[in-house]
Design a protein around this motif. Sequence first.
Motif: not given
Length: 312
Positions: A131-143, A170-183
């Motif tokens: 994740i790089e700088a973007a115009l959406a909140f959510g870099t994975g560092h929040h609790g 947001g930045t799609g972190v959770l969606a990408m995590a699910a997609a990458r893990l579960f295919h």
Amino acid sequence: MLEGLPPNGATHVMRVDAPEHEARAIAEFLGETFDPAEVATAAFEVEDRAEGSGWAVEVYFGEAPDEDGVRELIALVSPQAAAAAVFLLLDKKDWVSASLEGLAPVAIGRFVVHGSHDRGRLAPGQIGIEIEAALAFGTGHHGTTKGCLAAIVAYGKQRRPGRTLDIGTGTGVLAMAAARLFHAPVLASDIDKVAVTTAQANAVANHAAPHIRFLHAPGLGAGEFVRQGPYDLILANILLPPLKAIARPLSRLLAPGGTVVLSGLLPSHANAALAAYRAQGLRLKRRRTIEGWTTLELAADRGRNATPAGTR
């Protein structure tokens, strides 16, 4: 991801470095004091290449804050931190860039959320989400994000979902995590067009785009939610008011035996969210609190009826 920042224009930022226990206490106190629709608060670990790791608090305001008033609130937790607090006016793109500088990679299970500068540090078997700088909140560092990633990891140890829904992507972190893990297919939605655009670009960069369909939509009223469902796993990392508002339509999208992950909750708000979803027939599986934010994992009984899926 966590909502609360203005969709356009400049952002007012307060930042202060503090020991971990003070940083968490300050973030939680300010988060409870201000309207979450106008202010977003985060406490996180920062890595200083020269001095090692420490903690910081950042508070993002939609309008110029009363600086003296904010310092008075911080002083109730730590007078030293109040004196050290700094206020900045940054373009939104600039504050995300600044917040990423010096942030250590976040490792949750096999997931590692990182910037491009840490790309080469991944160990074999780890799933990197860059994740790089973007115009959406959510870099994975929040609790809140960490809690959701931990819930995805726990879910994956038991089963693989047929379909996943990520609300407030947001930045799609959770969606990408699910997609990458579960295919497996993921539908990711957000109320903010900028967030959707950002998440789409991130998904392409992280080789997760083939599994994710992005949707710009407020709430859950769009027909696409039903057409792509029902969902075995639903992720909703937003805030208490919208979580309560969507409890009924969200629960209807859940497949029998499915799991719902709710986050963006202060510990004092968790029971209110839990009550709203218990009223829809869901039961609590696990509650975890990370860095002053609570994540709830709830389950539907296997005999429970879900809204039938439409044409896929």
